[in-house]
Design a protein around this motif. Sequence first.
Motif, short mmCIF file in Angstrom:
data_model
loop_
_atom_site.label_atom_id
_atom_site.label_comp_id
_atom_site.label_asym_id
_atom_site.label_seq_id
_atom_site.Cartn_x
_atom_site.Cartn_y
_atom_site.Cartn_z
N ARG A 188 -9.79 -43.22 33.94
CA ARG A 188 -10.81 -42.32 33.35
C ARG A 188 -10.15 -41.18 32.58
O ARG A 188 -10.59 -40.80 31.51
N GLN A 189 -9.07 -40.63 33.16
CA GLN A 189 -8.38 -39.51 32.53
C GLN A 189 -7.78 -39.94 31.19
O GLN A 189 -7.88 -39.23 30.19
N ALA A 190 -7.17 -41.13 31.18
CA ALA A 190 -6.56 -41.64 29.94
C ALA A 190 -7.63 -41.81 28.87
O ALA A 190 -7.43 -41.47 27.70
N GLY B 105 -6.79 -45.95 28.00
CA GLY B 105 -6.47 -46.19 29.42
C GLY B 105 -5.74 -47.51 29.56
O GLY B 105 -5.59 -48.26 28.61
N ALA C 256 -10.50 -40.16 28.72
CA ALA C 256 -10.97 -38.83 28.34
C ALA C 256 -10.00 -38.14 27.38
O ALA C 256 -10.40 -37.35 26.54
N ASP C 257 -8.72 -38.49 27.52
CA ASP C 257 -7.70 -37.89 26.65
C ASP C 257 -7.64 -38.55 25.28
O ASP C 257 -6.77 -38.25 24.48
N GLY C 258 -8.57 -39.49 25.05
CA GLY C 258 -8.63 -40.12 23.72
C GLY C 258 -7.92 -41.45 23.66
O GLY C 258 -7.97 -42.15 22.65
N GLY C 259 -7.25 -41.83 24.77
CA GLY C 259 -6.61 -43.14 24.80
C GLY C 259 -7.59 -44.16 25.33
O GLY C 259 -8.74 -43.85 25.63
N ARG D 199 -7.06 -42.36 37.11
CA ARG D 199 -6.02 -42.37 36.07
C ARG D 199 -6.57 -43.02 34.80
O ARG D 199 -6.34 -42.56 33.69
#
Length: 197
Positions: A134-136, A143, A138-141, A132
Amino acid sequence: MTQPKNKVVIFLGPPGAGKGTQAERLAAEQHLVKISTGDILRDHVVRGTELGQQIKPMLDAGKLVPDDILIALIRDRLADMEGVRVIFDGFPRTRAQAEELDVLLEELGAPVDHVPLLEVPDELLIERIVARGRQAAADGGTGRSDDTEEVARHRQDVFREQTQPLIDYYSARGHLEHVDGVGSMEEVYARILKSMK
């Protein structure tokens, strides 16, 4: 089919088990009001109420809000309802809170119906939380700061330490339902519904 006037569900599960998502869906489909003490406290702070001003320094310092304040908030929230149809997410956190909540619910004639406990192996929980984060990112946030393996492991330990007395309490009262939290969201949701039959 008419819904019973009162229904009280208390969701338990470790960080990363997906209980927030499942609680939201259950609330929507079973016509329950989701009560999160964290949301209520933050709302008072934002609105600048007398209580909000009292608790803001506690929250800012990362301190726990005293049980008597939390129970008073819940009492106030339930008093506005015609029937007590609620799902608690993130409360109670301690055995003392559970006992206080039971007293309040008994007064209202709405005792606890179900306490689903979502169970997921530690390693899978940690994988989920780290993914979760890592995904955040990768989405530009940035995390969440707690989405690291080290912090995730610490949170699991804290959860176990704090929640075991609650598990024992609700188990002794015959309310606890063990639910396998591994699988798709649909599979887990179906198990939750089955446990509440």
